[in-house]
Design an enzyme around this catalytic site. Structure first.
Site, short mmCIF file in Angstrom:
data_model
loop_
_atom_site.label_atom_id
_atom_site.label_comp_id
_atom_site.label_asym_id
_atom_site.label_seq_id
_atom_site.Cartn_x
_atom_site.Cartn_y
_atom_site.Cartn_z
N LYS A 116 0.81 -1.22 0.00
CA LYS A 116 0.00 0.00 0.00
C LYS A 116 0.85 1.28 0.00
O LYS A 116 0.34 2.35 -0.33
CB LYS A 116 -0.96 0.01 1.20
CG LYS A 116 -2.13 -0.96 1.03
CD LYS A 116 -3.26 -0.57 1.96
CE LYS A 116 -4.41 -1.48 2.09
NZ LYS A 116 -5.09 -2.10 1.10
N LYS A 204 -4.58 -11.95 -6.69
CA LYS A 204 -5.80 -12.28 -5.96
C LYS A 204 -6.96 -11.40 -6.45
O LYS A 204 -6.72 -10.26 -6.90
CB LYS A 204 -5.61 -12.14 -4.45
CG LYS A 204 -5.56 -10.73 -3.94
CD LYS A 204 -5.86 -10.63 -2.45
CE LYS A 204 -6.03 -9.16 -2.10
NZ LYS A 204 -6.50 -8.84 -0.81
N LYS A 207 -11.10 -5.93 -4.57
CA LYS A 207 -12.05 -4.86 -4.92
C LYS A 207 -11.31 -3.65 -5.49
O LYS A 207 -11.88 -2.85 -6.20
CB LYS A 207 -12.94 -4.49 -3.72
CG LYS A 207 -12.25 -4.34 -2.41
CD LYS A 207 -13.25 -4.33 -1.23
CE LYS A 207 -12.50 -4.49 0.08
NZ LYS A 207 -13.30 -4.90 1.20
P1 TYM Z 1 -10.38 -6.83 4.51
O1 TYM Z 1 -11.62 -6.10 4.50
O2 TYM Z 1 -9.24 -6.24 3.76
O3 TYM Z 1 -10.53 -8.30 3.97
C1 TYM Z 1 -11.63 -9.08 4.30
C2 TYM Z 1 -11.37 -10.55 4.22
O4 TYM Z 1 -11.50 -11.04 2.89
C3 TYM Z 1 -10.39 -11.85 2.59
N1 TYM Z 1 -10.11 -11.76 1.15
C4 TYM Z 1 -9.92 -12.82 0.36
N2 TYM Z 1 -9.93 -14.14 0.62
C5 TYM Z 1 -9.72 -14.97 -0.40
N3 TYM Z 1 -9.50 -14.55 -1.68
C6 TYM Z 1 -9.50 -13.24 -1.99
N4 TYM Z 1 -9.31 -12.85 -3.22
C7 TYM Z 1 -9.71 -12.31 -0.94
N5 TYM Z 1 -9.77 -10.96 -0.88
C8 TYM Z 1 -10.02 -10.64 0.42
C9 TYM Z 1 -9.26 -11.29 3.44
O5 TYM Z 1 -8.23 -12.21 3.60
C10 TYM Z 1 -9.99 -10.99 4.72
O6 TYM Z 1 -10.13 -12.16 5.50
N6 TYM Z 1 -7.47 -6.90 8.22
C11 TYM Z 1 -8.75 -7.54 7.97
C12 TYM Z 1 -9.83 -6.88 8.79
C13 TYM Z 1 -9.57 -7.01 10.26
C14 TYM Z 1 -9.60 -8.21 11.02
C15 TYM Z 1 -9.27 -7.83 12.34
C16 TYM Z 1 -9.85 -9.51 10.70
C17 TYM Z 1 -9.28 -6.01 11.12
N7 TYM Z 1 -9.09 -6.50 12.36
C18 TYM Z 1 -9.19 -8.79 13.35
C19 TYM Z 1 -9.77 -10.47 11.72
C20 TYM Z 1 -9.44 -10.08 13.02
C21 TYM Z 1 -8.99 -7.48 6.49
O7 TYM Z 1 -8.19 -7.90 5.74
O8 TYM Z 1 -10.05 -6.98 6.04
#
Ligand code: TYM
Length: 337
Positions: A116, A204, A207
């Site tokens: 990022k 991957k 969005k």
């Molecule tokens: P975020 O919103 O970036 O991602 C949400 C979840 O979606 C999964 N993900 C995927 N899994 C498989 N294939 C893909 N192409 C793909 N794209 C996204 C991500 O791995 C994630 O699980 N940091 C976290 C949010 C968070 C969190 C936490 C999670 C904040 N605090 C504490 C667990 C515990 C996140 O990535 O959100």
């Protein structure tokens, strides 16, 4: 009794990758374990959202994201807790304590931060500090399992390291979440889940990719989603087989087919191996994904804001009680109290 916890940011409508990698796994695990008395915590990390642009209104997106869990089949009982991160101030407070536990070196090695910030003239501190807040989200509730997609596994390892370091210095305050191997086994897969981009399957599905056909959004009409699958990049090798290295496109379709239907990947691969008409496999995956979306969207329509707000009221009361108790333990250990 174990605690299973996860969160998904509500910056925009989610993708099929979010759905298959994070939303569906927690829903399936929750429905299985909450009945047995385990705690399930599902929260929206809205403080994590503001590290970057939010499409639309964050408060409204949050409600929509919580509806997604219900539409994906989440069964609510007294062991399932739903809350917003920003409504539990202990998260930000423990984050500060963990900032003083983490080192610049380990935080700088986080892939998400590197990606990022790369090539940017300036980058906000929130992007850098993101994993410390995530560690606080997990440690406040003594979570054992944190179902996530592959891109987030490094943050679980960091959480474990921070908790171990803190405990070593100040006493056994935090429960250490299980390691990556145990997390993956718990999710019932052989490797962390990673759904690929439909146009460029080396990457991957994300969005933030601007190419429309690269990703399926949860608000795509079933027809639109089917078209995207039909136009997915494959290869010219001529017979279906599974290998992400040499044929990522076709492997991704097999992978999606397995995840959507909750079928072991090997079973799907066995069924399709050797098929020379890629179009047949695409038609099958298109039908699976469009079927999933039409059921999901029909259920989503029927869930009211009031239903979610009611869950949040109960969940946030619970979350504040649990989180404050753990925060106070950490503060006492540091002689802040
Ligand atoms: P975020 O919103 O970036 O991602 C949400 C979840 O979606 C999964 N993900 C995927 N899994 C498989 N294939 C893909 N192409 C793909 N794209 C996204 C991500 O791995 C994630 O699980 N940091 C976290 C949010 C968070 C969190 C936490 C999670 C904040 N605090 C504490 C667990 C515990 C996140 O990535 O959100």
């Amino acid at each position: 009794m174990k605690t299973i916890l996860t969160g998904i940011r509500a910056n925009s409508v989610l993708t099929l990758g979010n759905y298959l990698g994070a939303l569906l796994p927690i829903v399936r695990l929750s429905n299985k374990y909450s009945r047995e008395g385990d705690n399930i915590n599902i929260f929206v990390p809205d403080l994590h959202s503001i590290i970057s642009e939010v499409e639309g209104d964050l408060a409204e997106n949050t409600i929509r994201t919580l509806k997604y869990y219900l539409a994906a089949g989440l069964i609510i009982n007294e062991n399932v807790h739903i809350y917003r991160q920003s409504r539990v101030p202990a998260h930000a407070e423990l984050c500060w304590i963990l900032n003083c536990t983490a080192t610049m070196g380990e935080m700088s090695r986080m892939t998400q931060y590197k990606e990022k910030s790369e090539g940017k003239a300036s980058c906000n501190v929130g992007i850098f500090d993101y994993p410390a807040l995530m560690a606080a989200d997990i440690l406040l509730y003594s979570a054992n399992y944190v179902p996530l997609g592959e891109d987030q596994f490094q943050h679980i390892e960091l959480t474990r390291n921070l908790a171990e370091r803190f405990n070593h210095k100040y006493g056994e305050i935090f429960v250490i979440p299980e390691d990556t191997k145990a997390q993956v086994e718990f999710m019932g897969v052989s490797k962390p889940i990673r759904v690929r981009d439909l146009v460029n399957p080396e990457k991957k599905m994300s969005k933030s990719n601007l190419a429309e056909n690269s990703k399926i959004m949860l608000d795509d009409t079933p027809e639109k989603a089917a078209k995207k699958i039909m136009s997915a990049t494959t290869d010219s090798l001529g017979a279906v087989d599974f290998d992400f290295e040499t044929r990522p496109g076709i492997s991704n379709l097999l992978y999606i087919e397995a995840l959507v239907n909750d079928t072991p990947l090997e079973t799907v691969v066995e069924k399709w191996r050797g098929e020379s008409k890629y179009g047949e496999l695409k038609k099958q995956v298109a039908a699976s994904v469009s079927g999933l979306l039409s059921d999901f969207q029909a259920r989503l329509e029927r869930i009211s804001d009031a239903e979610v707000l009611d869950l949040l009221e109960k969940g946030e009361k619970y979350a504040n009680e649990v989180a404050n108790k753990k925060l106070h333990e950490a503060q006492k250990a540091l002689h802040l109290r």
